[in-house]
Design an enzyme around this catalytic site. Structure first.
Site, PDB file in Angstrom:
ATOM      1  N   TYR B  64       0.864  -1.177   0.000  1.00 55.84           N
ATOM      2  CA  TYR B  64       0.000   0.000   0.000  1.00 55.84           C
ATOM      3  C   TYR B  64       0.899   1.225   0.000  1.00 55.84           C
ATOM      4  O   TYR B  64       2.070   1.160  -0.395  1.00 55.84           O
ATOM      5  CB  TYR B  64      -0.936  -0.092   1.227  1.00 55.84           C
ATOM      6  N   LYS B 119     -21.598 -19.114  -9.181  1.00 54.37           N
ATOM      7  CA  LYS B 119     -20.873 -18.978 -10.444  1.00 54.37           C
ATOM      8  C   LYS B 119     -19.425 -18.578 -10.177  1.00 54.37           C
ATOM      9  O   LYS B 119     -18.490 -19.086 -10.807  1.00 54.37           O
ATOM     10  CB  LYS B 119     -21.577 -17.892 -11.288  1.00 54.37           C
ATOM     11  N   GLU B 161     -24.777 -12.348 -16.789  1.00 57.07           N
ATOM     12  CA  GLU B 161     -25.445 -13.552 -16.325  1.00 57.07           C
ATOM     13  C   GLU B 161     -26.924 -13.287 -16.087  1.00 57.07           C
ATOM     14  O   GLU B 161     -27.287 -12.246 -15.530  1.00 57.07           O
ATOM     15  CB  GLU B 161     -24.781 -13.969 -15.001  1.00 57.07           C
ATOM     16  N   GLY B 221     -34.651 -17.769 -27.765  1.00 56.11           N
ATOM     17  CA  GLY B 221     -34.154 -16.852 -26.739  1.00 56.11           C
ATOM     18  C   GLY B 221     -32.647 -16.730 -26.812  1.00 56.11           C
ATOM     19  O   GLY B 221     -32.038 -16.961 -27.858  1.00 56.11           O
ATOM     20  N   ASN B 354     -22.883 -25.446 -19.440  1.00 53.79           N
ATOM     21  CA  ASN B 354     -22.051 -24.243 -19.581  1.00 53.79           C
ATOM     22  C   ASN B 354     -20.713 -24.372 -18.865  1.00 53.79           C
ATOM     23  O   ASN B 354     -19.725 -23.779 -19.293  1.00 53.79           O
ATOM     24  CB  ASN B 354     -22.723 -23.028 -18.941  1.00 53.79           C
TER      25      ASN B 354
END
Lengths: 178, 473
Positions: B64, B119, B161, B221, B354
């Protein structure tokens, strides 16, 4: 919405004829049964743009009567567009216009394009351009010194189509429910 | 998987007498209950963990301020350095507005979060990708686009998504146009890539080519419109491809074409391009003589009937991908003559999933530091996935690799990376072997990491079913 919705039915203008040679001719009484559904498709498209353009239940009958009246009215122009190939002798679009007097302005007579409709497969192929060219000539022959077009204010596809061909807004119709 | 809404469940129970579906409903219920229990216990599925040593607090002068200022200065001078001096290269945003979540519909961004967390876990575990769940509250596609554009500087890629169709098409196109990183919508591209991979193998098994089959896509779709686009890119004759939706065959003179032109130009354009010969009617009319059915519609076992399959060409290929209930049960389709059947479910052979695609594709394109993800990359991944299934022997029961064949994933990643390089969209041009090596290392590290955290009980073991409350740490 600005996203992706660029699928206007008409191409950028040029002075060339249609790349799909359609056959354009004055509509006849025999065309009325096929013109009615095309005219109703156009009015239903208009419905998409404003709730004050909601199509009436008796629109079918109205369309039939109106077209018949137009066909016998010397001030009206109705042209039928026939397809080619498999669509030969099939009416795939039309244009409907009328000559109106302008009591206060020059030019004295205005040719008003009321409806232009083409089935989807004949869009974006310069047929609309050709229809516009031909109906303008017919209106001019009936004495019109200016050609105008009426369509829903929210129909940006139509706005672009006419703007590209030198049309500009000259009057506006604003509405509210009563 | 989240439980399905009661009304759909009820309908499913009354409409089918198939014992398989009864079992699966019970199973789904049980999984849903357990998932709620575990969510209450773990309270989230991912967390951020440092990847640098912290020997003492003085190290923060490096990680930092003041040390980090020099890193910022360098990136300010060359923005692409963000891909090598920060974690941007491996970080993906999972963005949803919650408008079409699983089979649940429009449940909003808050309720979408558990799905996006899941996910993110898949991204990390399978692909070694750091993914952040970012459900957003927006009121229009323009606002969605502006929001993603605003957060994009932190990410090496965007995964969209669970966004409703058709707005998902415009959002994806516009973000792909605006952003300098790949934008992927998994419900479009991921599903389509897995479908195409399975189809390529199904065609090979039945000695047919994509160039000469007649294909019917049920559902128009997110997934199927892209599947159609990819099939055309592979040389499928558009005239021999027919889309069918709830209103029947999609054709150029259908009554709703003008409405589609305004509201769904993607479907409108598909209607103009496909269905040569002007077929009209319903699914049955479309399927007569067809070689392939790719169904990605609303879940219901009665959508496709045995007589539909019987009317298809010899050795028909049937993909019934609706989840959790396929459009036709595989055994019913087989009895009606289907030569090859695939579904979206893991409890039947040939799962079109998927997860076979997105972790690997992102692995490859992130390693390439890609600027975009052209369809060629998606097709390359699909082809490699198809090839991957042949490693353990291609058959009507093994069309696609399963999740138990992880050796395929680095190959898919490398195929995606290679293609990005070939198309000139890669910031980092690695060789095939380098992509492969990199993918193996990243994927392997992730798996080891999750296992090590579990073994060391930093991530506590799963509680027994039925246990309530939260973990004590």
């Amino acid at each position: 919405m600005s996203v992706g919705n660029d699928s206007g039915p008409h191409p950028v203008s040029t002075a060339e004829g249609p790349s799909v040679p359609i056959h354009l001719r004055p509509a006849t009484e025999a065309d009325v049964p096929v013109l009615v559904p095309l005219l109703l498709r156009l009015k239903r498209l208009n419905e998409e743009f404003d709730p004050l353009l909601k199509v009436r239940e008796d629109a079918d009958e109205q369309a039939r009567n109106l077209l018949k009246a137009n066909l016998s009215d010397p001030k009206s122009v109705v042209l039928s567009a026939e397809g080619v190939g498999a669509d030969k002798d099939k009416v795939v679009g039309f244009v409907r216009a009328v000559v109106r007097e302008r009591p206060f302005y020059h030019p004295e007579f205005e040719g008003v394009i009321l409806d232009i409709y083409l089935l989807p497969l004949y869009r974006r192929r310069r047929v609309g351009e050709y229809l516009l060219h031909e109906v303008s000539a017919a209106l001019k022959a009936k004495g019109a010194g200016v050609v105008t077009a009426e369509f829903p204010a929210q129909n940006e596809i139509a706005v672009r189509f006419y703007a590209k061909r030198g049309f500009r807004p000259i009057t506006a119709i604003h509405a509210r429910s009563l | 998987m989240a439980s399905i809404p009661p009304e759909r469940e009820g309908r499913r129970r009354t409409r089918t007498r198939d014992p398989v579906s009864e079992k699966s409903v019970d199973q789904t219920d049980a999984l849903g209950k357990r998932s709620v229990e575990l969510s209450a216990y773990y309270q989230g599925k991912i967390e951020t963990v440092p990847k640098v040593p912290v020997r003492s607090l003085s190290d923060f002068a490096l990680w930092y301020t003041p040390g980090v200022a020099e890193v910022s200065r360098a990136i300010h001078e060359d923005p692409d350095l963000a891909f090598s001096l920060t974690g941007r290269w491996n970080t993906v945003a999972i963005v949803t507005d919650g408008s079409r979540v699983l089979g649940l519909g429009e449940i909003g961004p808050r309720a979408a979060l558990p799905v996006m967390e899941g996910k993110a876990l898949l991204f990390k575990f399978l692909g070694g990708v750091d993914a952040l769940p970012i459900p957003i509250q927006v009121n229009s596609p323009d606002q969605f686009i502006a929001t993603v554009e605003a957060i994009a500087p932190a990410f090496g890629g965007i995964n969209l998504e669970d966004i409703a169709s058709p707005k998902c098409f415009g959002i994806l196109e516009e973000l792909q146009r605006r952003l300098e990183v790949p934008v992927w919508h998994d419900d479009q591209l991921g599903t389509a890539a897995a479908t195409v991979a399975g189809l390529l193998n199904a065609l090979a098994l039945t000695h047919r080519s994509v160039r000469d089959v007649r294909t019917v896509l049920l559902g128009a779709g997110a997934a199927n419109l892209v599947t159609a686009r990819l099939l055309l890119a592979l040389g499928h004759d558009p005239k021999r491809l027919t889309l069918v939706d709830q209103k029947g065959i999609l054709h150029a003179e259908r009554d709703d074409m003008d409405e589609l032109m305004l509201r769904n130009p993607w479907k409108y354009r598909a209607a103009l391009k496909t269905n040569g010969g002007g077929r009209t009617g319903n699914l049955g009319d479309a399927l007569r003589g067809a070689d392939v059915l790719l169904a990605a519609s609303t879940p219901s076992p009665d959508t496709v009937r045995p007589d539909h399959i019987e009317a298809m060409a010899p050795e028909p290929i049937v993909f019934a991908l609706a989840n959790p209930v396929p459009e036709i049960w595989p055994d019913v389709a087989k009895r009606a003559g289907a030569a090859i059947v695939a579904t979206g479910r893991s409890d039947f052979p040939n799962q079109v999933n998927n997860s076979l695609v997105f972790p690997a594709v992102f692995r490859g394109i992130l390693d390439a530091r890609a600027r975009s993800i052209p369809d060629e990359v998606v097709l390359a991944a699909a082809r490699e996935l198809a090839r991957g299934a042949t490693r353990r022997g291609l058959s009507a029961q093994h069309l696609l690799p399963t999740m138990e064949e992880p050796e395929v994933f680095p190959e898919v990643a490398a195929a995606a990376g290679d293609t990005a390089v070939r198309l000139g969209v890669a910031r980092r041009k690695l060789s095939h072997d380098e992509f492969l090596e990199r993918a193996r290392a990243m994927m392997g590290r992730s798996t080891r990491l999750v296992r090590a955290l579990t073994r060391a009980r930093i991530n506590p073991p799963m509680p027994r079913p039925g246990r309530r409350g939260r973990r004590t740490e």
